[in-house]
Motif scaffolding. Structure first.
Motif, PDB file in Angstrom:
ATOM      1  N   ASN A  46       0.866  -0.961   0.066  1.00 48.57           N
ATOM      2  CA  ASN A  46       0.232  -0.135   0.054  1.00 48.57           C
ATOM      3  C   ASN A  46       0.851   1.230   0.083  1.00 48.57           C
ATOM      4  O   ASN A  46       1.642   1.525   0.873  1.00 48.57           O
ATOM      5  N   SER A  47       0.811   2.023  -0.961  1.00 48.50           N
ATOM      6  CA  SER A  47       1.633   3.175  -1.108  1.00 48.50           C
ATOM      7  C   SER A  47       0.766   4.603  -1.459  1.00 48.50           C
ATOM      8  O   SER A  47      -0.062   4.232  -2.450  1.00 48.50           O
ATOM      9  N   LEU A  48       1.272   5.433  -0.710  1.00 45.61           N
ATOM     10  CA  LEU A  48       0.597   6.870  -1.086  1.00 45.61           C
ATOM     11  C   LEU A  48       1.840   7.737  -1.570  1.00 45.61           C
ATOM     12  O   LEU A  48       2.856   8.010  -0.757  1.00 45.61           O
ATOM     13  N   ASN A  49       1.861   8.067  -2.819  1.00 48.74           N
ATOM     14  CA  ASN A  49       2.898   9.053  -3.141  1.00 48.74           C
ATOM     15  C   ASN A  49       2.159  10.362  -3.135  1.00 48.74           C
ATOM     16  O   ASN A  49       1.382  10.710  -4.065  1.00 48.74           O
ATOM     17  N   ARG A  50       2.830  11.262  -2.431  1.00 51.75           N
ATOM     18  CA  ARG A  50       2.241  12.472  -1.879  1.00 51.75           C
ATOM     19  C   ARG A  50       2.999  13.858  -2.508  1.00 51.75           C
ATOM     20  O   ARG A  50       4.228  13.588  -2.423  1.00 51.75           O
ATOM     21  N   SER A  51       2.408  14.706  -2.658  1.00 49.48           N
ATOM     22  CA  SER A  51       3.094  16.119  -2.643  1.00 49.48           C
ATOM     23  C   SER A  51       2.235  17.235  -2.118  1.00 49.48           C
ATOM     24  O   SER A  51       1.267  17.286  -2.410  1.00 49.48           O
ATOM     25  N   ARG A  52       2.929  18.135  -1.265  1.00 51.11           N
ATOM     26  CA  ARG A  52       2.179  19.107  -0.549  1.00 51.11           C
ATOM     27  C   ARG A  52       2.774  20.561  -1.042  1.00 51.11           C
ATOM     28  O   ARG A  52       3.848  20.661  -0.937  1.00 51.11           O
ATOM     29  N   GLN A  53       1.791  21.191  -1.731  1.00 48.84           N
ATOM     30  CA  GLN A  53       2.621  22.615  -2.170  1.00 48.84           C
ATOM     31  C   GLN A  53       2.626  23.612  -0.971  1.00 48.84           C
ATOM     32  O   GLN A  53       1.762  23.772  -0.075  1.00 48.84           O
ATOM     33  N   GLY A  54       3.518  24.444  -1.074  1.00 46.90           N
ATOM     34  CA  GLY A  54       3.797  25.475   0.128  1.00 46.90           C
ATOM     35  C   GLY A  54       3.229  26.884  -0.471  1.00 46.90           C
ATOM     36  O   GLY A  54       2.782  27.115  -1.763  1.00 46.90           O
ATOM     37  N   ASN A  55       3.436  27.850   0.248  1.00 46.04           N
ATOM     38  CA  ASN A  55       3.080  29.114  -0.028  1.00 46.04           C
ATOM     39  C   ASN A  55       3.568  29.807  -1.092  1.00 46.04           C
ATOM     40  O   ASN A  55       3.077  30.720  -1.855  1.00 46.04           O
ATOM     41  N   ASP A  56       4.960  29.450  -1.695  1.00 44.48           N
ATOM     42  CA  ASP A  56       5.783  29.983  -2.561  1.00 44.48           C
ATOM     43  C   ASP A  56       5.575  29.084  -3.731  1.00 44.48           C
ATOM     44  O   ASP A  56       6.157  29.402  -4.757  1.00 44.48           O
ATOM     45  N   SER A  57       4.817  28.134  -3.818  1.00 45.13           N
ATOM     46  CA  SER A  57       4.790  27.162  -4.928  1.00 45.13           C
ATOM     47  C   SER A  57       4.067  28.015  -6.097  1.00 45.13           C
ATOM     48  O   SER A  57       4.960  27.742  -7.201  1.00 45.13           O
ATOM     49  N   GLY A  58       3.192  28.869  -6.333  1.00 45.67           N
ATOM     50  CA  GLY A  58       2.666  29.284  -7.462  1.00 45.67           C
ATOM     51  C   GLY A  58       3.671  30.200  -8.040  1.00 45.67           C
ATOM     52  O   GLY A  58       3.934  30.337  -9.202  1.00 45.67           O
ATOM     53  N   ALA A  59       4.463  31.050  -7.200  1.00 44.20           N
ATOM     54  CA  ALA A  59       5.481  31.914  -7.783  1.00 44.20           C
ATOM     55  C   ALA A  59       6.676  31.278  -8.502  1.00 44.20           C
ATOM     56  O   ALA A  59       7.312  31.687  -9.052  1.00 44.20           O
ATOM     57  N   TYR A  60       6.881  30.003  -7.940  1.00 42.98           N
ATOM     58  CA  TYR A  60       7.930  29.108  -8.577  1.00 42.98           C
ATOM     59  C   TYR A  60       7.435  28.417  -9.665  1.00 42.98           C
ATOM     60  O   TYR A  60       7.996  28.234 -10.752  1.00 42.98           O
ATOM     61  N   ASN A  61       6.292  27.724  -9.724  1.00 39.37           N
ATOM     62  CA  ASN A  61       5.756  26.997 -10.790  1.00 39.37           C
ATOM     63  C   ASN A  61       5.157  27.726 -11.915  1.00 39.37           C
ATOM     64  O   ASN A  61       4.964  27.345 -13.060  1.00 39.37           O
ATOM     65  N   ALA A  62       4.754  29.213 -11.592  1.00 39.78           N
ATOM     66  CA  ALA A  62       4.409  30.032 -12.788  1.00 39.78           C
ATOM     67  C   ALA A  62       5.592  29.990 -13.978  1.00 39.78           C
ATOM     68  O   ALA A  62       6.635  30.077 -13.722  1.00 39.78           O
ATOM     69  N   ASN A  63       4.933  30.044 -15.335  1.00 37.12           N
ATOM     70  CA  ASN A  63       5.849  30.095 -16.295  1.00 37.12           C
ATOM     71  C   ASN A  63       6.131  32.044 -16.441  1.00 37.12           C
ATOM     72  O   ASN A  63       5.596  32.812 -15.725  1.00 37.12           O
ATOM     73  N   VAL A  64       6.899  32.195 -17.381  1.00 39.24           N
ATOM     74  CA  VAL A  64       7.207  33.674 -17.370  1.00 39.24           C
ATOM     75  C   VAL A  64       5.867  34.653 -17.576  1.00 39.24           C
ATOM     76  O   VAL A  64       6.013  35.697 -16.724  1.00 39.24           O
ATOM     77  N   ALA A  65       5.307  34.019 -18.426  1.00 36.64           N
ATOM     78  CA  ALA A  65       3.951  35.251 -18.785  1.00 36.64           C
ATOM     79  C   ALA A  65       3.237  35.175 -17.488  1.00 36.64           C
ATOM     80  O   ALA A  65       2.625  36.053 -17.312  1.00 36.64           O
ATOM     81  N   GLU A  66       2.771  34.064 -17.031  1.00 36.89           N
ATOM     82  CA  GLU A  66       2.068  33.815 -15.890  1.00 36.89           C
ATOM     83  C   GLU A  66       2.730  34.789 -14.618  1.00 36.89           C
ATOM     84  O   GLU A  66       1.892  35.242 -13.892  1.00 36.89           O
TER      85      GLU A  66
END
Length: 951
Positions: free
Chosen positions: A478-498
């Motif tokens: 039984n496996s859970l592969n998880r990811s939890r985004q932080g408060n700076d995640s949007g600023a990091y994952n946005a592309n240049v235009a976004e």
């Protein structure tokens, strides 16, 4: 139970030699002028006790005849090595002060005799086998499985945590980091197969007899079938002879390891016990420099606690039961996070410039991140470990076995049942001190149950020795592969235009934060495996010297998978959800993507609830008042404001990626076949040769990969075919100079069809979505058409020089893809439209041409009752490519690891101190990559081992 005549003679000879040494010992004590009559009487009593011990252990040895495949103690073949306390009885006995010819030389050949005996005992096994004994491992204080494998040619552990690390044998690497692929290289501990190799990687190997590696497909004498080879660990069993030992290791990096083991009779001749315990703690070489965690997290550390208890019950001479329980509480080791960053190259392989406008440095140079003056983009390369939320890899496990055997004339019936449980947790960081991601990685629990019933013996007055039995395995993961985004995640994952659109004002920055803040995504999978097998093997003694071995196995295998990928927590920005991802409804509203012609307006035909949600977004982020008309507030936004909403929704949708509700994959159910045909001839007592053909298969895979085209949104089944291996071996085993020179060597060639590995395959969904006449491909586990590996393997021990033993174990291997047309492009080709390439004819990853280990051991008596010893070892690995896509940046230079030790102690073992230096020259054989460099975690270490043993 009867055994092969030559094997029986060899073991009886060993016992006689031990008895002769005991007689010589007592005569020496009687001859010593300072001994009193009382001492003489005591010596006679000791001799009687020693003789009784030898008889008991000879009986136990006969019961423990096992094949080199690691099957449990009632197999037809002789064991890979006789128990150390029998082969070295004379060495273990108290040394006489005078009167025994060559006694000094005999005593200091302990290591050489143990290793030589282990290799000589392979004479009757027509397979390529290598052995490392406990005595050898103690020289350099080696207790981990990766260290053990470094002492053997053509097998090793490729660095990683217990889940992502992998084993390689003959240039073939077992798949790592996935629960759906069966291991190509098997592992057994006391005959119990570990169907999940992570169970052994994070555990110290303590109080063991030996570790041996058998190459080629296995399974015709029991345990679990394997297609490439098998690693077998044998622990010390309970004995009716009392013994105990303890050691304390102290060294650099605050190292502290305590180990104790011992046992003996509870009821003489009926019930015996053995207990083993260890605590191993050591700091790593790399410390987290994040201010709040300084001095707390060291990477490459060790944190292991382990205990084992055994009982041996022998109510009659013909019936034995061994019960074992062991436990490793959860321990925290910082293994991940040592992929140090280096600048991305400026050009791809074809000379095209690399676009770095959206790489890590560009992102960390955004205003959002430069607000924190204590850390800049340049520090991304300056600080190798600077992590704000990294946690350790946590592993632990427990289990037990019941092993019963019953001698019925010349036959032995045995039953081995076992249950085991393992826990794994990874909590990874994004590699920066910013709140980008938290606690990403797997949480896995694994459980297995095995049962094996076996009958062994002889037929036709020694004409045939046979093994036949049934095997069953059931396993759950039984496996859970998880990811939890932080408060700076949007600023990091946005592309240049976004990013440009959203970082323009306070409303945009709130959208940028909430686009991903606290989003928790989980991939939950349930893997169910079941194996039902029947096996048999027979040694046909055609003449006094010629033996034919035939073996076969059939297994009915089932692999089932249920999986779901879902959003477990919407975080702060649930109102920015898309309407759906695939068939998973997320409750969002539908707006167009922002373009010059289509400015993020609402899509017509939405429900009142969706329009109200859009209005809520307008009110929350832009303080727009409600108009009384559903959707009116949102429609009153300016084009720039709608562009900001569209950008935040695009970031969120991209991160959500593939989602689907729990679905059962198409199971893989089928038969797996294993076979062996060997011929062995004893040309003399000193020379044996063999030729072997081995065939093995590996089950296929039940798995998902992406979604199917169309509106169903269902996950796409992508089963992989079973893997098939045929291996040819020709070998020779020699024993010269009265046993002082032992040489085992073999040549091999193996072909693997439908080799299971990551490949690129046609992606119908992407092709349909793009609909531009181009065929699109994506990656996943699949089948490589054909692989071939061939080479030479050798083991040599020489102990003919007084006080000195030399050991060499090495291999030359040529492992190539013969047919692999759909390998993923390496990083330096990432700009190419075609996402795959043909690597047929290329050498496999993690497949160096040359590997060897050479060790010299010098042990000399001094001051009559004391012993000086020193050793040196060197492990060499030639150039190889550690990148699975065979990147030109993934080549690892040739390297060698040198170890040394020097020590002093009593000849009876009551006290010994050993100074050990591991990685003497501080070799850093890191793994280079396109823009990373993964450091070598086992840097130079200096320590002292104080030990004591007595009987």
């Amino acid at each position: 139970m009867s055994v092969n005549t030559n094997a029986r003679a060899s073991r009886l000879s060993a016992a006689k030699q031990s008895l002769h040494a005991g007689v010589a010992l007592s005569m020496g004590l009687l001859a010593a002028p300072l001994h009193s009559q009382t001492a003489d009487g005591a010596a006679g009593s000791d001799l009687q006790t020693e003789n009784v011990r030898l008889r008991r252990e000879l009986d136990e040895l006969r019961r423990q005849l096992a094949s080199a495949q690691g099957a449990h103690p009632a197999a037809a073949h002789p064991p890979v090595a006789a128990p150390e306390n029998l082969n070295n009885a004379a060495a273990d006995a108290p040394a006489p002060a005078t009167g025994v010819a060559n006694a000094d030389e005999d005593e200091v050949k302990v290591v050489g005799r143990i290793v030589g005996a282990a290799l000589r005992d392979l004479k009757d096994n027509p397979k390529p086998v290598s052995v490392v004994t406990q005595a050898e491992l103690k020289i350099f204080d080696q207790v981990t499985l990766p260290d053990v494998l470094s002492r053997l040619g053509n097998v090793r552990f490729n660095d990683g945590n217990p889940r992502t690390g992998s084993f390689s044998m003959r240039g073939l690497t077992a798949g790592a980091g996935t629960d759906t692929i069966d291991p190509s290289i098997g592992l057994t501990v006391d005959g119990v197969p570990y169907a999940y190799l992570a169970m052994a990687v994070g555990t110290d190997l303590v109080d063991i007899e030996q570790v041996n590696v058998t190459r080629g497909p296995q399974g015709t004498t029991g345990a679990r079938h394997t297609s490439v080879g098998q690693i077998n660990v044998t622990t010390r069993r309970p004995s009716f002879t009392p013994d105990a030992s303890a050691s304390l290791t102290l060294g650099s990096n605050n190292a502290l390891r305590a180990e104790v083991e011992g046992g003996g009779p509870i009821i003489d001749g009926k019930l015996a016990f053995r207990i083993t315990a260890t605590r191993d703690q050591r700091d790593g070489d790399y410390w987290n420099k994040y201010p709040d965690l300084r001095g707390l997290q060291s990477h490459g550390n060790i944190d292991r606690t382990y205990g084992r208890v055994q009982l041996l019950f022998t109510p009659t001479e013909d019936f034995r039961v061994r019960v074992l329980y062991d436990h490793q509480p959860n321990g925290d080791e910082y293994v991940n996070g040592l992929a140090f960053n280096k600048p991305t190259p400026d050009f791809y392989a074809n000379g095209a410039p690399v676009d770095k406008t959206n790489d890590v440095i560009a992102k960390l140079s955004r205003r959002w991140f430069t607000q924190q003056s204590a850390y800049t983009a340049n520090d991304y390369y300056k600080y190798p470990v600077y992590l704000d939320s990294n946690r350790a890899i946590t592993t632990g496990g427990k289990g037990g076995l019941v092993d019963a055997s019953w001698d019925i004339g010349d036959q032995t019936l045995s039953v081995l049942s076992s249950a085991r449980k393992h826990y794994f947790l990874a909590a990874n960081d994004d590699g920066t001190p910013f709140d980008i991601s938290r606690n990403g990685g797997f949480i896995s629990t694994y459980w297995q149950f095995t049962n094996e019933a076996k009958l062994t013996g002889e037929l036709g007055d020694g004409l045939v020795n046979y093994t036949a039995g049934l095997f069953y395995l059931k396993a759950h993961t039984n496996s859970l592969n998880r990811s939890r985004q932080g408060n700076d995640s949007g600023a990091y994952n946005a592309n240049v235009a976004e990013y440009a659109a959203l970082d323009a004002n306070s409303s945009g920055r709130e959208l940028l934060t909430n686009s991903l803040a606290r989003v928790y995504r989980g991939d939950q999978s349930y893997v169910r495996s079941e194996s039902k097998s029947a096996f048999a093997q027979a040694d046909w003694h055609l003449t006094h010297t010629l033996t034919l071995t035939t073996g076969g196995r059939i297994s009915r295998e089932a692999r089932r998978l249920s999986e779901s990928i879902s959003i477990l927590d919407n975080g702060y920005g649930s109102s920015l959800n898309p309407v759906n991802v695939g068939a998973v409804q997320l409750g969002g509203f539908n707006s167009t993507a922002f373009t010059a012609a289509n400015a993020g307006t609402l899509v017509a035909g939405q429900s009142a609830a969706q329009l109200s949600l859009a209005d809520a977004v307008a009110q929350q982020y832009f303080n727009v008042a409600a108009t009384g008309t559903p959707g009116g507030a949102y429609n009153s936004l300016t084009a720039a404001q709608r562009r900001q909403v569209a950008a935040a929704k695009a970031i969120r949708l991209r991160t959500f990626s593939t989602l689907f509700s729990e679905t059962a994959a198409k199971p893989w159910i089928g038969n797996i076949y294993t076979g062996q045909l060997s011929v062995r001839n004893d040309f003399s007592q000193n020379l044996t040769s063999y030729a072997t053909v081995q065939y093995g298969e590996k089950p296929g895979i039940a798995q998902f990969n992406g979604l199917v085209p169309g509106t169903s949104g269902a996950p796409r089944n992508l089963p992989a075919k079973k893997e098939r291996t045929i291996s040819y071996e020709v070998g020779v085993r020699t024993n010269w100079l009265g046993g002082d020179l032992v040489l085992n060597a073999n040549v091999f060639r193996s072909y693997i069809k439908d080799f299971q590995q990551t490949v690129y395959f046609l992606d119908d969904l992407l092709t349909a979505l793009n609909n531009d006449g181009t065929l699109y491909y994506s990656s996943g586990v699949g089948n490589v058409g054909k692989v071939r590996t061939q080479g030479l393997e050798t083991d040599l021990v020489y102990s003919g020089l007084r006080y000195t033993t030399f050991r060499f174990s090495g291999a030359y291997t040529d492992a190539k893809y013969l047919d692999f047309a759909f390998s993923g492009q390496p990083s330096e080709n990432a700009n190419l439209t075609q996402r795959f390439r043909d690597v047929s004819g290329f050498t496999l990853p993690n497949a160096p041409k040359l590997q060897f280990n050479v060790t010299g051991d010098y042990r000399r008596p001094i001051f009559e009752n004391y012993l000086f010893h020193t050793s040196a070892g060197y492990t060499y690995t030639s150039r190889e490519n550690g990148d699975t896509a065979l990147s030109a940046y993934g080549f690892r230079k040739p390297y060698g690891i040198a170890d040394a030790s020097i020590g002093f102690g009593r000849r009876d073992g009551l006290f010994d101190v050993n100074l050990v230096v591991r990685n003497l020259f501080d070799e850093d054989r890191g793994d280079p990559g396109w823009n990373t460099y993964t450091v070598y975690q086992r840097r130079r270490w200096i320590g002292a081992v104080v030990s004591s043993k007595f009987r």
